[in-house]
Design an enzyme around this catalytic site. Structure first.
Site, PDB file in Angstrom:
ATOM      1  N   SER A  40       0.866  -1.182   0.000  1.00 44.03           N
ATOM      2  CA  SER A  40       0.000   0.000   0.000  1.00 44.03           C
ATOM      3  C   SER A  40       0.893   1.218   0.000  1.00 44.03           C
ATOM      4  O   SER A  40       2.065   1.139   0.407  1.00 44.03           O
ATOM      5  CB  SER A  40      -0.864  -0.002   1.269  1.00 44.03           C
ATOM      6  OG  SER A  40      -1.508   1.248   1.453  1.00 44.03           O
ATOM      7  N   TYR A  53      -2.790  -0.177  10.288  1.00 44.61           N
ATOM      8  CA  TYR A  53      -2.736  -0.495   8.864  1.00 44.61           C
ATOM      9  C   TYR A  53      -1.371  -0.130   8.288  1.00 44.61           C
ATOM     10  O   TYR A  53      -0.769  -0.905   7.545  1.00 44.61           O
ATOM     11  CB  TYR A  53      -3.857   0.251   8.121  1.00 44.61           C
ATOM     12  CG  TYR A  53      -3.899  -0.028   6.644  1.00 44.61           C
ATOM     13  CD1 TYR A  53      -4.416  -1.225   6.164  1.00 44.61           C
ATOM     14  CD2 TYR A  53      -3.435   0.908   5.734  1.00 44.61           C
ATOM     15  CE1 TYR A  53      -4.453  -1.493   4.805  1.00 44.61           C
ATOM     16  CE2 TYR A  53      -3.474   0.651   4.372  1.00 44.61           C
ATOM     17  CZ  TYR A  53      -3.986  -0.545   3.913  1.00 44.61           C
ATOM     18  OH  TYR A  53      -4.018  -0.797   2.563  1.00 44.61           O
TER      19      TYR A  53
END
Length: 156
Positions: A40, A53
């Site tokens: 990501s 995250y």
């Protein structure tokens, strides 16, 4: 939340690599084999309010970098693709976290990334497909992510 993210995102990449890399190494043409982990933009830099995250996606990048070091000289490449704002329910949830709602909210969130717009899932899939194709770069070094926000790196 951290445990769930760890189990799916980081441990999922780890166990997938453990299950697939032996087959890639045993393939008739390992120089054409690639392992692609989905990281990501958060794996390259932090995101406000998303520390768990961010940590897990940094781990994914680290797993792929370590795997790349392990695979050096084998011909098999390990690549991390780090997409950013992609038009999915996750983007909607992230926008809502920042008080942004609806399509206008997701578009506002995406405007803070490299392309200044949300990606469609098919665009990310195209990048993954390119990473797996014989046309993919074989050298270590930066390549752009689908968003242009931060570099994902192909390794071999």
């Amino acid at each position: 939340m951290l445990d769930e993210l760890w189990e799916v995102d980081a441990k999922g990449v780890w166990t997938t690599a453990a299950a697939t890399v032996p087959h890639l190494l045993a393939s008739p043409e390992p120089h054409l084999a690639r392992f692609v982990g989905i990281a990501s933009a958060a794996g390259e830099h932090g995101l406000f309010g998303l520390a768990a995250y961010t940590a897990v996606k940094h781990a994914v990048v680290g797993i792929v970098r370590g795997l790349a070091a392990d695979l050096a000289g084998t011909g098999v490449a390990a690549v991390a693709v780090s997409p950013g704002a992609t038009r999915t329910p996750m983007l909607e949830a992230t926008a809502a976290l920042y008080g942004l709602t609806g399509e206008d909210g997701t578009d506002e969130l995406a405007r803070h990334q490299g392309l200044r717009r949300a990606l469609e899932p098919a665009e990310v899939a195209d990048v993954v497909a390119l990473c797996c194709s014989p046309r993919a770069p074989r050298s270590t070094g930066p390549s752009s992510t689908p968003t242009g926000a931060s570099g994902s790196r192909p390794f071999h």
